[in-house]
Design a protein around this motif. Structure first.
Motif, short mmCIF file in Angstrom:
data_model
loop_
_atom_site.label_atom_id
_atom_site.label_comp_id
_atom_site.label_asym_id
_atom_site.label_seq_id
_atom_site.Cartn_x
_atom_site.Cartn_y
_atom_site.Cartn_z
N GLY A 169 1.93 -13.53 11.41
CA GLY A 169 1.42 -12.50 12.31
C GLY A 169 1.31 -11.13 11.67
N SER A 170 1.79 -10.97 10.44
CA SER A 170 1.67 -9.70 9.74
C SER A 170 0.32 -9.64 9.02
CB SER A 170 2.82 -9.52 8.75
OG SER A 170 2.71 -10.46 7.68
N PHE A 171 0.06 -8.50 8.37
CA PHE A 171 -1.21 -8.31 7.68
C PHE A 171 -0.99 -7.77 6.28
CE2 PHE A 171 -2.39 -8.39 12.09
CZ PHE A 171 -3.67 -8.94 12.12
N SER A 172 -2.03 -7.89 5.45
CA SER A 172 -2.02 -7.29 4.12
C SER A 172 -3.38 -6.65 3.87
CB SER A 172 -1.71 -8.34 3.04
OG SER A 172 -2.72 -9.34 3.03
N ARG A 173 -3.42 -5.78 2.85
CA ARG A 173 -4.67 -5.10 2.52
C ARG A 173 -4.67 -4.71 1.05
NH1 ARG A 173 -7.51 0.02 5.71
NH2 ARG A 173 -9.58 -0.93 5.77
N PHE A 174 -5.85 -4.79 0.42
CA PHE A 174 -6.02 -4.41 -0.98
C PHE A 174 -6.77 -3.09 -1.08
CE2 PHE A 174 -5.65 -9.00 -1.05
CZ PHE A 174 -4.90 -9.28 -2.19
N LEU A 175 -6.34 -2.25 -2.02
CA LEU A 175 -7.05 -1.03 -2.37
C LEU A 175 -7.32 -1.07 -3.87
CD1 LEU A 175 -7.96 1.80 -1.23
CD2 LEU A 175 -5.84 2.69 -2.23
N TYR A 176 -8.59 -0.86 -4.26
CA TYR A 176 -8.99 -0.97 -5.66
C TYR A 176 -9.34 0.41 -6.22
CZ TYR A 176 -9.64 -5.88 -4.34
OH TYR A 176 -9.45 -7.15 -3.88
N LEU A 177 -9.18 0.54 -7.54
CA LEU A 177 -9.59 1.74 -8.25
C LEU A 177 -10.20 1.35 -9.58
CD1 LEU A 177 -9.78 4.80 -8.70
CD2 LEU A 177 -7.43 4.73 -9.60
N ALA A 178 -11.50 1.63 -9.75
CA ALA A 178 -12.18 1.42 -11.03
C ALA A 178 -11.95 2.66 -11.88
CB ALA A 178 -13.67 1.18 -10.80
N THR A 179 -11.33 2.50 -13.04
CA THR A 179 -10.94 3.65 -13.84
C THR A 179 -10.91 3.28 -15.33
OG1 THR A 179 -9.25 5.39 -14.09
CG2 THR A 179 -8.47 3.14 -13.67
#
Length: 207
Positions: A169-179
């Motif tokens: 019932g929990s959630f996850s999320r991805f954050l990307y950085l092109a560098t």
């Protein structure tokens, strides 16, 4: 193993979110998942499909468009966004009823300090790479994630995913950085959620 269907429909946060999770085993080792929710917080809702935990597509509820995780998917399949909007409408109607029945009682936000930073491929200094920040084990699906480089905010090259549901019932999320990392660069992924003991919670990556 014969195909099986599992359906979980419930109010998992009083007056916050009505969540539907349906999964079908295509084969014993593969799971196709449909996940959609509506809540009184921002973002107000989401409709998405996953295969073995990887997103196939989601529907942008504001633009009323189907967004494929990879463009190639949209070349071999199609999905009408109108169907997703109808589902969200049903969830909103049901949530209004459950809110009144619960006397608008709010639940506590929960989140673990479970944040990871890694690279999409092996790092070579001076060459382009994508940094990945993953936040997991939080509820409700309302979170703020941002990047800093050497203590300065970074917005160019930043992208993020929708919210991915977990069986608990929990959630996850991805954050990307092109560098393009250089020697002695320090990257920070800053995460804010009402359930965290410390806001923001920062994770560091340096080379």
């Amino acid at each position: 193993m014969s195909p099986r269907k599992l359906l979980n429909l419930g109010l998992v946060c009083w007056t916050c979110i009505l969540y539907v999770h349906t999964s079908q085993a295509v084969k014993e080792e593969n799971i196709l998942t449909q996940s959609n929710f509506f809540q009184t917080l921002e973002p107000t809702g989401e409709f998405m499909f996953q295969f073995d935990g990887d997103e196939i597509f989601h529907v942008d509820l504001q633009l009323k468009e189907t967004k494929w995780r990879l463009p190639q998917f949209g070349q071999v399949a199609s999905f009408e966004a109108a169907g997703a909007l109808q589902n969200i409408g049903v969830l909103k109607f049901n949530l209004d009823i459950y809110e009144k029945r619960s006397n608008y009682t709010k639940a506590k936000s929960v989140a673990r300090d479970d944040i990871h930073i890694y690279t999409e491929k092996p790092l070579v200094l001076g060459e382009p790479v994508t940094l990945v920040c993953l936040a997991t084990q939080f509820f409700p699906p309302v979170i703020k994630m941002s990047w800093m480089k050497n203590n300065e905010p970074v917005t160019v090259g930043v992208t993020e995913t929708v919210y991915y549901p977990a069986p608990d019932g929990s959630f996850s999320r991805f954050l990307y950085l092109a560098t393009v990392p250089q020697k002695d660069d320090v990257y920070t992924c800053s995460v804010e959620h009402d359930g965290l003991l410390k806001n923001p919670t920062n994770k560091f990556w340096c080379k």
